[in-house]
Each structure stands twice: as C-alpha cells, then as structure tokens.
Write a protein that holds these residues in place. Structure first.
Motif, PDB file in Angstrom:
ATOM      1  N   ALA A 239      35.626  47.954  31.145  1.00 20.32           N
ATOM      2  CA  ALA A 239      36.348  46.827  31.709  1.00 20.32           C
ATOM      3  C   ALA A 239      36.891  47.311  33.047  1.00 20.32           C
ATOM      4  O   ALA A 239      37.738  48.208  33.092  1.00 20.32           O
ATOM      5  CB  ALA A 239      37.479  46.379  30.786  1.00 20.32           C
ATOM      6  N   VAL A 240      36.389  46.753  34.121  1.00 16.56           N
ATOM      7  CA  VAL A 240      36.704  47.258  35.459  1.00 16.56           C
ATOM      8  C   VAL A 240      38.019  46.645  35.952  1.00 16.56           C
ATOM      9  O   VAL A 240      38.131  45.434  36.099  1.00 16.56           O
ATOM     10  CB  VAL A 240      35.561  46.937  36.445  1.00 16.56           C
ATOM     11  CG1 VAL A 240      35.878  47.508  37.826  1.00 16.56           C
ATOM     12  CG2 VAL A 240      34.240  47.492  35.933  1.00 16.56           C
ATOM     13  N   THR A 241      38.995  47.504  36.206  1.00 23.48           N
ATOM     14  CA  THR A 241      40.309  47.042  36.673  1.00 23.48           C
ATOM     15  C   THR A 241      40.365  46.845  38.182  1.00 23.48           C
ATOM     16  O   THR A 241      41.147  46.038  38.677  1.00 23.48           O
ATOM     17  CB  THR A 241      41.396  48.052  36.286  1.00 23.48           C
ATOM     18  OG1 THR A 241      41.079  49.322  36.884  1.00 23.48           O
ATOM     19  CG2 THR A 241      41.467  48.221  34.771  1.00 23.48           C
ATOM     20  N   ALA A 242      39.562  47.611  38.906  1.00 28.15           N
ATOM     21  CA  ALA A 242      39.571  47.557  40.366  1.00 28.15           C
ATOM     22  C   ALA A 242      38.275  48.162  40.893  1.00 28.15           C
ATOM     23  O   ALA A 242      37.687  49.027  40.240  1.00 28.15           O
ATOM     24  CB  ALA A 242      40.766  48.323  40.937  1.00 28.15           C
ATOM     25  N   VAL A 243      37.851  47.691  42.038  1.00 28.25           N
ATOM     26  CA  VAL A 243      36.713  48.292  42.732  1.00 28.25           C
ATOM     27  C   VAL A 243      37.284  49.111  43.884  1.00 28.25           C
ATOM     28  O   VAL A 243      37.953  48.574  44.769  1.00 28.25           O
ATOM     29  CB  VAL A 243      35.738  47.225  43.245  1.00 28.25           C
ATOM     30  CG1 VAL A 243      34.621  47.870  44.062  1.00 28.25           C
ATOM     31  CG2 VAL A 243      35.160  46.429  42.079  1.00 28.25           C
ATOM     32  N   THR A 244      37.038  50.413  43.847  1.00 22.69           N
ATOM     33  CA  THR A 244      37.533  51.273  44.916  1.00 22.69           C
ATOM     34  C   THR A 244      36.407  51.598  45.886  1.00 22.69           C
ATOM     35  O   THR A 244      35.238  51.650  45.506  1.00 22.69           O
ATOM     36  CB  THR A 244      38.110  52.591  44.367  1.00 22.69           C
ATOM     37  OG1 THR A 244      37.050  53.389  43.835  1.00 22.69           O
ATOM     38  CG2 THR A 244      39.146  52.329  43.284  1.00 22.69           C
ATOM     39  N   VAL A 245      36.789  51.807  47.130  1.00 21.90           N
ATOM     40  CA  VAL A 245      35.861  52.295  48.149  1.00 21.90           C
ATOM     41  C   VAL A 245      36.273  53.720  48.458  1.00 21.90           C
ATOM     42  O   VAL A 245      37.409  53.962  48.890  1.00 21.90           O
ATOM     43  CB  VAL A 245      35.911  51.430  49.428  1.00 21.90           C
ATOM     44  CG1 VAL A 245      34.939  51.974  50.479  1.00 21.90           C
ATOM     45  CG2 VAL A 245      35.586  49.976  49.107  1.00 21.90           C
ATOM     46  N   GLN A 246      35.381  54.677  48.199  1.00 20.17           N
ATOM     47  CA  GLN A 246      35.691  56.083  48.386  1.00 20.17           C
ATOM     48  C   GLN A 246      34.598  56.766  49.180  1.00 20.17           C
ATOM     49  O   GLN A 246      33.458  56.311  49.210  1.00 20.17           O
ATOM     50  CB  GLN A 246      35.878  56.775  47.024  1.00 20.17           C
ATOM     51  CG  GLN A 246      36.935  56.119  46.160  1.00 20.17           C
ATOM     52  CD  GLN A 246      37.306  56.923  44.942  1.00 20.17           C
ATOM     53  OE1 GLN A 246      37.393  58.149  45.004  1.00 20.17           O
ATOM     54  NE2 GLN A 246      37.554  56.250  43.827  1.00 20.17           N
ATOM     55  N   GLY A 247      34.959  57.870  49.844  1.00 21.58           N
ATOM     56  CA  GLY A 247      33.994  58.599  50.649  1.00 21.58           C
ATOM     57  C   GLY A 247      34.508  59.973  50.999  1.00 21.58           C
ATOM     58  O   GLY A 247      35.312  60.564  50.274  1.00 21.58           O
TER      59      GLY A 247
END
Length: 263
Positions: free
Chosen positions: A41-49
């Motif tokens: 169950a996805v709580t948030a979509v993060t952008v990482q790098g």
C-alpha cells in the motif's frame, strides 16, 4: 522443488523509492529473501537520486489499498514512511480489522540520510508516529530516531521500557547503537522487560540505502512465518549484515550509494 502449501504474506505500507533502494521496493526484496510474499500500500511517491530525496508526493488512496490487501489476507504488516499524522491515523484505523495477534512492525522513519526531510521537527515526527506506535508489535527506530521520540541521557534498557509505556508498543528494537569505533549494537526490548543485544561489525560499503526498510520488512516476514519477535529480530539482523557484506564491493557507474539489499 518442494511444494509450498501456504506462502506467508506481508503487507508493506510504505513509500515508493524510484531508485529501488528503499521503501516498498526494498521491502519486496527482503520479504522474498525470507520466503514470504509482499503486497503493498503506497503512502507516498518519492523522487530520489544522487542528492537523496528530491520530492515527496503523498497518495490519496492508501486506505483503499490497505482494505483490498486485508480482504486477500495478510500474516504480518510492515509500516514505513507515512506522509502525515492524518495518514497515520487512517492507516491505524484500517488495521483495526486485522485478526487479533497479527504482527505489525513499525519502522519509524524520521528523515533520509540526504535530501529533503520527511519530518519538520521532533514534535512533528512524534505526532506522525504515535497512532502507529500504539498498535506496533515491534517498533524499529534507529538510535537517533529513538532519541527524538524518547530523549534520554543514560540507561538504554530503562529508556526502552519507558518508550513502550509511553507509546504502547509491545516491543522496540533500537538499531545502530555505537559501542566502539568499529562496532554497532542492535537492541530489542520485549515481553515487558527482556532484552536481547546483538553486536555486529560495521560493514565497509557505500551501499547502505534502505537498511532500515530492509530490516523491518525482514522482521515482519519472519513473524509472518510464526516466529517470535526476538528470534525474527536476531535472524533479520544476521541476514542484513550478510547482505551488506555480499554487496560491499559493488559499485555503480554514477557513484551512487546503492541499495543495502539487492542480492
């Protein structure tokens, strides 16, 4: 190949990491390594790098995701990144329908190693975590997160007892406690006063992204198999140390500090 009569299932309620190093991606690998299956169950979509966390976008339908997973049936739950106190309360409310005794492992994620933070302050962090810690079978803060949730000066075991009394968690595992220049210790407080300490070396590797996520998911997967918290904790710590050692010399062309758990 032996026939699997029933596959243990965990539900990972956590954020998505596009680098696949942490979050639900790490949880899926950790569960599979333990012989369990992970729903999410996805709580948030993060952008990482390369610079760490760049952006965090909460999801609006986490409750519905949890409901559908519970209809299928789960043997344990792992909770990672939550986007807000309101989302944490919703998650706790949805999990009320779990069968009594279903293990819930809460990984208290305050801030990433690099990039944008997940909590504005220690008070904000505690407000987000409190609804989840009240239902936690095992909470797994690292040492700095534990201090943010329950400040103390000395006596870790006493502080862990106070933590469980303050938040209502049945057990707490504090990771990354420094006991020497080249050694750490992970400590579990459980069953109202028992303590299990696991010293381990510091693995010399840049590939440490997602260590906390991997450990908490590994504990949940083992508890989904019916193992008690202390045994699940000790075996998960041993597994993670071995995973770090296996991947210690792997290097990414960009110089990215890679995932802790990818073998």
């Amino acid at each position: 190949m032996d026939r699997i009569e029933r596959l243990p299932v965990i539900l990972s309620i956590a954020g998505s990491d596009n680098t696949s190093g942490a979050g639900i991606q790490a949880d899926i690998r950790a569960a599979a390594a333990a012989g369990a299956y992970a729903m999410t169950a996805v709580t948030a979509v993060t952008v990482q790098g390369l610079g760490g966390v760049v952006a965090v976008e909460p999801t609006a339908n986490v409750g519905a995701q949890i409901d559908e997973a519970l209809r299928i049936g789960v043997d344990a739950v792992k909770i990672g990144l939550v986007a807000s106190a309101g989302q944490a309360r919703e998650i706790a409310s949805r999990l009320e329908s779990l069968p009594e005794g279903t293990p819930i492992v809460v990984d208290t994620i305050m801030n990433p190693t690099a990039g944008r933070g997940f909590a504005a302050s220690a008070d904000d962090f505690a407000a987000k975590m409190e609804p989840l810690l009240r239902i936690a079978t095992v909470a797994t803060p690292n040492h700095s997160e534990f201090r943010a949730l329950y400040p103390y000066e000395k006596g870790l075991s006493t502080a862990m007892d106070g933590f469980c009394r303050r938040y209502g968690s049945r057990a707490v595992a504090v990771t990354g406690v420094e006991i020497g220049p080249d050694e750490l210790m992970d400590v579990l407080y459980y069953d109202g006063g028992k303590v299990r300490r696991i010293p381990h070396c510091i693995v010399d590797t840049p590939n440490t992204h997602g260590t906390g996520c991997s450990l908490s998911a590994a504990i949940a997967a083992r508890m989904a198999q019916g193992r008690p918290a202390a045994d699940a904790f000790e075996d998960a710590v041993d597994w993670l140390c071995e995973a770090l050692e296996r991947g210690a010399d792997v290097r990414f062309a960009s110089g990215w500090h890679g995932a802790a758990n990818f073998f």
